[in-house]
Design an enzyme around this catalytic site. Structure first.
Site, PDB file in Angstrom:
ATOM      1  N   LYS A   1       0.790  -1.226   0.000  1.00 11.97           N
ATOM      2  CA  LYS A   1       0.000   0.000   0.000  1.00 11.97           C
ATOM      3  C   LYS A   1       0.827   1.283   0.000  1.00 11.97           C
ATOM      4  CE  LYS A   1      -1.753  -2.577   2.825  1.00 11.97           C
ATOM      5  NZ  LYS A   1      -2.150  -3.174   4.105  1.00 11.97           N
TER       6      LYS A   1
ATOM      7  N   VAL B   1      -6.377  -3.462  -1.455  1.00  6.64           N
ATOM      8  CA  VAL B   1      -7.573  -3.076  -0.702  1.00  6.64           C
ATOM      9  C   VAL B   1      -8.474  -4.309  -0.582  1.00  6.64           C
ATOM     10  CG1 VAL B   1      -9.584  -1.556  -0.598  1.00  6.64           C
ATOM     11  CG2 VAL B   1      -7.461  -0.737  -1.642  1.00  6.64           C
TER      12      VAL B   1
ATOM     13  N   GLU C   1      -0.403  -5.681  11.504  1.00  9.03           N
ATOM     14  CA  GLU C   1       0.769  -5.367  10.683  1.00  9.03           C
ATOM     15  C   GLU C   1       2.011  -5.455  11.576  1.00  9.03           C
ATOM     16  OE1 GLU C   1       1.138  -3.959   7.411  1.00  9.03           O
ATOM     17  OE2 GLU C   1      -0.969  -4.049   6.873  1.00  9.03           O
TER      18      GLU C   1
ATOM     19  N   ASP D   1      -3.343   2.450   7.882  1.00 13.74           N
ATOM     20  CA  ASP D   1      -3.663   1.438   6.871  1.00 13.74           C
ATOM     21  C   ASP D   1      -4.996   1.783   6.189  1.00 13.74           C
ATOM     22  OD1 ASP D   1      -3.326  -1.403   5.738  1.00 13.74           O
ATOM     23  OD2 ASP D   1      -5.290  -1.522   6.699  1.00 13.74           O
TER      24      ASP D   1
ATOM     25  N   LYS E   1      -5.738   2.902   2.118  1.00 13.33           N
ATOM     26  CA  LYS E   1      -6.741   2.271   1.261  1.00 13.33           C
ATOM     27  C   LYS E   1      -7.711   3.311   0.714  1.00 13.33           C
ATOM     28  CE  LYS E   1      -6.121  -2.196   3.457  1.00 13.33           C
ATOM     29  NZ  LYS E   1      -6.426  -2.998   4.654  1.00 13.33           N
TER      30      LYS E   1
ATOM     31  N   GLY F   1      -5.022 -11.424   5.643  1.00 11.62           N
ATOM     32  CA  GLY F   1      -4.600 -12.819   5.645  1.00 11.62           C
ATOM     33  C   GLY F   1      -3.735 -13.115   4.434  1.00 11.62           C
TER      34      GLY F   1
END
Lengths: 337, 337
Positions: free
Chosen positions: A125, A152, A209, A220, A224, A315
């Site tokens: 990202k 995303v 993370e 995060d 996104k 995941g």
């Protein structure tokens, strides 16, 4: 089709595991046989132009070592940039850890690969949140794809879904739970577990993370939002444009108090006029009100009303399926299979 | 691009209304200017090879008359088949009422148009549930598209979403609320309104199908299961293969009793080994547990877990956006715009 894989943590390893188990199916169903010719981790690279032995690479990682220790094909201390420079490949997959300050080393990897006319697939990202418009232009100039479906929503195809519903209609606003870790923590807090303990549990389970502040301080989610705003809504924004508030200051009683009134506290990201990340109370019956590590995103459309998608937003395996999807889409429009 | 529109009820009229209001945007954003050269309703047709005046057609319908009364371009008693035979067009849009016994007149319209090498867009579930494999083959033979995005989920792109997540992964099961009317009725029953009154309310609001038994006896849901099973999961099934139970026998106390235990009664469609439609109790916190006319579908994937999409699964305007989306997708792969 020859691939370079840079970054060999959870996502990278999951990806090679899927390629291994799906090998036969990929050939039979899609006529597609990917050959991973280089893998780079933080300590070096492993290279074989004929295609690497993925089972062996996975075994070395499971023993806690660098792929570079392989005697026949290992290159200790070789960097991602050197691998891109020296190895011939059609596609570079970039899955090094997210760095939201500089985007590095991902940003340099992506730039170098695009310039070398490799297609790029990434779930990183940092580079996207910092430089998406520039990177897309670079891809166009070099006549290659830059794909980032997994950046995303992990396996949940948030970006593709949004593009699809935009066709002939118009997305006027987006709001959603875009970070599974914070949603897990807030769900546990509803069950009476204090913030600190819930965070520890998320870390133990491998949801958080590497640097948990990316999750709990809302960064995060902000990344996104920036990727969605640029890609879906043609808003040229960067991380600096997002007003961000995380969940560090949410107390057990805030959560309990909301519950009593029929609400849940969720860390939401909003795209309206502005980009905002903040803890928000939403009614229990709102489709967004999902539990655990689930992500949920609601798109408000001019004509078709509100549409919501829900799924595991994190995941290794889930994110790796997004990489495979991007890969198959490139393969289907390409002559080299 | 020249279009024939057959069926001019809620969906057909909504579609022409959208084309009217979006005319400028369609040209600017997609370089696309559709020309509707024929509209057919139950009493006749209106034809103009230069493109019809849609404002006038809508006005005639608002006055409760057939489009065929138009003096200059009207053709009283002209049928859909005759229009397909006599009018030159690139695309035929079929939105006549669903008939699950014979599929007619939609089935004949679609067959004739495909044979005349017109692309076909339809939201008519009857022909699709009865003959999808045959119709798709006919389209392929004639080198044209058969698109039916609006047949499942109205504006919500259920079929496209499913195709997207299948790429590189595998859908192992589907379950969902696929009929907005029954979900509206069951939601009202949770608020204490008896079945009969809730059904009347749904009819007054225009949610129910012309023949409400299609909704409440689960047949509409069954049709959608058949379309999904064929299209998404390559199962060659027809309506006869579905075990169907509707909501006619659900009593207020069943609903109340489930609520007390934290459940909601929903009419669900299932695709596993078998295709089944039946009233089912689901936990309140299940993402499927949505209220009112919303649809919600959960796909269970081999790798990425469960993914759910939620949105308004009915409505003229919503369904018309799906037609426009199909149309733009055809236009984008075609030379005639």
């Amino acid at each position: 089709m020859k691939l370079i894989l840079i970054g060999y943590g959870t996502v990278g390893q999951s990806f090679t595991r899927i390629v291994l188990t799906k090998q036969k199916e990929l050939v039979e169903k899609y006529g597609f046989s990917p050959k991973i010719v280089a893998i780079v981790d933080s300590k070096g690279a492993i290279i074989n132009p004929e295609g690497l032995n993925l089972k062996k690479a996975l075994k070395i990682k499971e023993e806690g070592k660098s792929v570079a220790v392989d005697r026949a094909y290992g290159h200790l201390n070789m960097s991602g940039l050197e691998a891109i420079e020296n190895v011939e490949a059609d596609i570079m997959i970039e899955v090094t850890p997210t760095n939201v300050k500089t985007g590095e080393p991902g940003l340099s990897h992506i730039t170098a690969a695009l310039k070398k006319k490799m297609h790029v697939i990434t779930t990183n990202k940092g580079p996207l949140a910092l430089a998406l418009p520039t990177l897309l232009e670079l891809a166009t100039q070099n006549n290659v794809y830059l794909k980032f479906s997994g950046a995303v929503g992990a396996g949940l195809p948030v970006l593709d879904f949004a593009k699809k519903i935009s066709l002939g209609d118009r997305i006027v606003a987006i709001r959603g739970i875009l970070n599974g870790t914070t949603n897990f923590i807030l769900t546990r807090m509803e069950e009476g577990i204090p913030f600190k303990n819930a965070l520890e549990e998320a870390q133990k389970r491998g949801y958080a993370e590497a640097d948990p502040s990316l999750d709990i301080d809302g960064i995060d989610t902000a990344c996104k939002l920036v990727i969605m705003a640029n890609w879906i809504m043609d808003k040229e924004t960067t991380l600096r444009d997002v007003r961000v508030e995380g969940i560090r200051n949410i107390a057990l009683e805030d959560v309990r108090d909301a519950m009593k009134r029929g609400f849940s506290v969720k860390l939401l990201g909003f795209i309206n006029e502005d980009l905002v990340v903040k803890p928000t109370e939403i009614p229990k019956q709102d489709p967004l009100c999902v539990k655990g590590i689930l992500n949920a995103i609601t798109f408000k459309l001019e004509l078709a009303g509100e549409e919501t998608i829900i799924g595991r937003g994190a995941g290794g395996k889930e994110t790796a399926t997004a990489i495979l999807r991007d890969l198959l889409e490139i393969a289907q429009t390409s002559v080299i299979m």
